[in-house]
Design a protein around this motif. Structure first.
Motif, mmCIF file in Angstrom:
data_model
loop_
_atom_site.group_PDB
_atom_site.id
_atom_site.type_symbol
_atom_site.label_atom_id
_atom_site.label_comp_id
_atom_site.label_asym_id
_atom_site.label_seq_id
_atom_site.Cartn_x
_atom_site.Cartn_y
_atom_site.Cartn_z
ATOM 1 N N THR A 129 -2.867 4.903 3.198
ATOM 2 C CA THR A 129 -4.147 4.185 3.303
ATOM 3 C C THR A 129 -4.439 3.921 4.772
ATOM 4 O O THR A 129 -3.543 3.921 5.612
ATOM 5 C CB THR A 129 -4.117 2.825 2.570
ATOM 6 O OG1 THR A 129 -3.165 1.983 3.218
ATOM 7 C CG2 THR A 129 -3.776 2.966 1.097
ATOM 8 N N LYS A 158 6.349 5.121 -1.540
ATOM 9 C CA LYS A 158 5.326 5.821 -2.325
ATOM 10 C C LYS A 158 4.707 6.956 -1.494
ATOM 11 O O LYS A 158 4.850 6.989 -0.274
ATOM 12 C CB LYS A 158 4.202 4.849 -2.706
ATOM 13 C CG LYS A 158 4.662 3.620 -3.476
ATOM 14 C CD LYS A 158 3.496 2.931 -4.188
ATOM 15 C CE LYS A 158 2.601 2.142 -3.273
ATOM 16 N NZ LYS A 158 1.591 1.355 -4.021
ATOM 17 N N ASP A 159 3.976 7.830 -2.197
ATOM 18 C CA ASP A 159 3.257 8.902 -1.499
ATOM 19 C C ASP A 159 1.856 8.458 -1.080
ATOM 20 O O ASP A 159 1.128 9.230 -0.463
ATOM 21 C CB ASP A 159 3.159 10.143 -2.394
ATOM 22 C CG ASP A 159 4.473 10.917 -2.447
ATOM 23 O OD1 ASP A 159 5.292 10.757 -1.515
ATOM 24 O OD2 ASP A 159 4.680 11.666 -3.422
ATOM 25 N N ASP A 160 1.489 7.237 -1.421
ATOM 26 C CA ASP A 160 0.150 6.745 -1.063
ATOM 27 C C ASP A 160 0.028 6.572 0.439
ATOM 28 O O ASP A 160 0.979 6.124 1.095
ATOM 29 C CB ASP A 160 -0.123 5.380 -1.716
ATOM 30 C CG ASP A 160 -0.112 5.457 -3.220
ATOM 31 O OD1 ASP A 160 0.943 5.775 -3.799
ATOM 32 O OD2 ASP A 160 -1.177 5.201 -3.815
ATOM 33 N N ASP A 219 3.963 6.453 9.542
ATOM 34 C CA ASP A 219 2.941 5.530 9.005
ATOM 35 C C ASP A 219 2.763 4.321 9.920
ATOM 36 O O ASP A 219 1.709 3.683 9.914
ATOM 37 C CB ASP A 219 3.366 4.990 7.624
ATOM 38 C CG ASP A 219 2.873 5.847 6.467
ATOM 39 O OD1 ASP A 219 2.298 6.926 6.720
ATOM 40 O OD2 ASP A 219 3.068 5.434 5.304
ATOM 41 N N GLY A 263 -7.239 -0.217 3.463
ATOM 42 C CA GLY A 263 -7.392 0.333 2.116
ATOM 43 C C GLY A 263 -8.689 1.099 1.890
ATOM 44 O O GLY A 263 -8.895 1.679 0.824
ATOM 45 N N LYS A 305 0.828 -1.209 0.000
ATOM 46 C CA LYS A 305 0.000 0.000 0.000
ATOM 47 C C LYS A 305 0.866 1.264 0.000
ATOM 48 O O LYS A 305 0.482 2.266 -0.592
ATOM 49 C CB LYS A 305 -0.923 -0.007 1.228
ATOM 50 C CG LYS A 305 -1.902 -1.201 1.225
ATOM 51 C CD LYS A 305 -2.910 -1.093 2.368
ATOM 52 C CE LYS A 305 -3.753 -2.351 2.505
ATOM 53 N NZ LYS A 305 -3.153 -3.347 3.418
ATOM 54 N N ALA A 306 2.016 1.210 0.643
ATOM 55 C CA ALA A 306 2.838 2.428 0.772
ATOM 56 C C ALA A 306 4.249 2.274 0.205
ATOM 57 O O ALA A 306 5.004 3.246 0.171
ATOM 58 C CB ALA A 306 2.928 2.847 2.235
ATOM 59 N N GLU A 327 1.749 14.221 -1.340
ATOM 60 C CA GLU A 327 3.008 14.494 -2.030
ATOM 61 C C GLU A 327 4.133 14.801 -1.041
ATOM 62 O O GLU A 327 3.961 15.666 -0.174
ATOM 63 C CB GLU A 327 2.826 15.687 -2.972
ATOM 64 C CG GLU A 327 3.472 15.451 -4.307
ATOM 65 C CD GLU A 327 3.006 16.471 -5.317
ATOM 66 O OE1 GLU A 327 3.800 17.378 -5.594
ATOM 67 O OE2 GLU A 327 1.855 16.340 -5.785
ATOM 68 N N ILE A 378 -3.135 10.479 -1.775
ATOM 69 C CA ILE A 378 -1.726 10.685 -2.130
ATOM 70 C C ILE A 378 -1.276 11.939 -1.388
ATOM 71 O O ILE A 378 -1.882 12.993 -1.538
ATOM 72 C CB ILE A 378 -1.563 10.924 -3.655
ATOM 73 C CG1 ILE A 378 -2.217 9.809 -4.484
ATOM 74 C CG2 ILE A 378 -0.096 11.122 -4.014
ATOM 75 C CD1 ILE A 378 -1.462 8.523 -4.521
ATOM 76 N N HIS A 425 -7.945 6.211 1.252
ATOM 77 C CA HIS A 425 -6.727 6.281 0.440
ATOM 78 C C HIS A 425 -6.505 7.705 -0.034
ATOM 79 O O HIS A 425 -7.468 8.397 -0.382
ATOM 80 C CB HIS A 425 -6.835 5.333 -0.776
ATOM 81 C CG HIS A 425 -5.675 5.460 -1.720
ATOM 82 N ND1 HIS A 425 -5.771 6.022 -2.972
ATOM 83 C CD2 HIS A 425 -4.372 5.131 -1.576
ATOM 84 C CE1 HIS A 425 -4.578 6.021 -3.562
ATOM 85 N NE2 HIS A 425 -3.717 5.483 -2.724
#
Ligand code: UDP
Length: 240
Positions: free
Chosen positions: A33, A29-31, A200, A37, A11-12, A44, A42, A40
């Motif tokens: 969740t 990643k910038d994701d 996170d 999930g 997910k990330a 940046e 983004i 969700h």
């Protein structure tokens, strides 16, 4: 051109094959969740921040006797890691009550525990990562008893180290999640911590005001996620 193979996309993060068979590249990643999930977005710049924050913690943990997969940061988004076979268990260490322990057991948020509470969850999205105990883990072959003892002591050692570092940065370490694995290339490899340590995967509160400075800002819609993560990085003197 270097040819890299995607091993796994979560997910990330994305895990790619590394330059040798014993290494991997972890891409942040910038994701973001939450709720398996269901939420969700983004954010940046989040991936870059988590890459640097996780590097900071993993390097410190190595020095504190918690071996881990981190080898070096490659760039703002990526780090070179030891390629590991990961045990399908998430280990959560809790110092203060928040999140699922409050929902599950009716404990009031902010209750401080007399000693850290260690919990194990099975990594299985279809089952919603259920809470499991040592007997389940050994009986169903997710890890041996000896390995689990080792994981438990690494998680507690990590907690001591992280408590010291965060406390000095005016952050309260409420809880955190870690994962463990063994080097795929070594038959007798020692157990090491894998994955990431970042806002996170940890709950960080301001030590004076209990302001949340972690993924709960996203989960609970409390304001700017990036600003909270930047605050954590800045208090830890992590430059990104
Ligand atoms: N956590 C995580 N990944 C997960 C589940 C939890 O990184 O799949 C982290 C979470 O951010 C928190 C800690 O583990 O720092 C404890 O999470 P909890 O069990 O309270 O679950 P939640 O309230 O996040 O559902």
């Amino acid at each position: 051109m270097e040819s890299r193979k995607k091993i796994y996309e979560g997910k990330a993060k994305i895990l790619y094959s590394g330059p040798t068979s014993e290494t991997a590249i972890q891409y942040f990643k910038d994701d973001i969740t939450a709720g398996n999930g269901e939420q969700h977005a983004i954010i940046e710049g989040k991936g870059t921040l988590n890459n640097h924050i996780s590097e900071f913690f993993m390097v410190g943990l190595s020095g504190a006797g918690v071996p881990n997969h981190f080898k070096k940061r490659i760039n703002n988004r990526e780090q070179l890691t030891v390629k590991c076979k990961v045990f399908p268990i998430e280990v959560i260490v809790r110092n203060v009550a928040s999140g699922s322990i409050c929902r599950r057991l009716g404990i009031e948020e902010k209750a401080t525990f007399s000693q850290p509470i260690v919990e194990y969850y099975l990594k299985n999205d279809d089952l919603n990562d259920p809470l499991v105990n040592e007997n389940h883990i050994v009986e169903f072959g997710w890890a041996s008893s000896a390995t689990l003892n080792k994981i438990n002591s690494l998680a507690l050692r990590a907690n001591s180290f992280l408590l010291g570092v965060t406390n000095a940065a005016d952050l309260r370490l409420v809880d955190f999640k870690t994962e463990y694995g063994v080097n795929v290339g070594a038959s007798d490899s020692e157990v090491m911590m894998v994955d990431e340590i970042s806002p996170d995967t940890c709950r960080f509160w301001d030590i004076h005001t209990d302001e949340k400075l972690d993924k709960d800002v996203f989960r609970e819609g409390l304001g700017s996620v990036l600003a909270a993560y930047q605050e954590v990085a800045s208090r830890l003197a992590v430059v990104s």
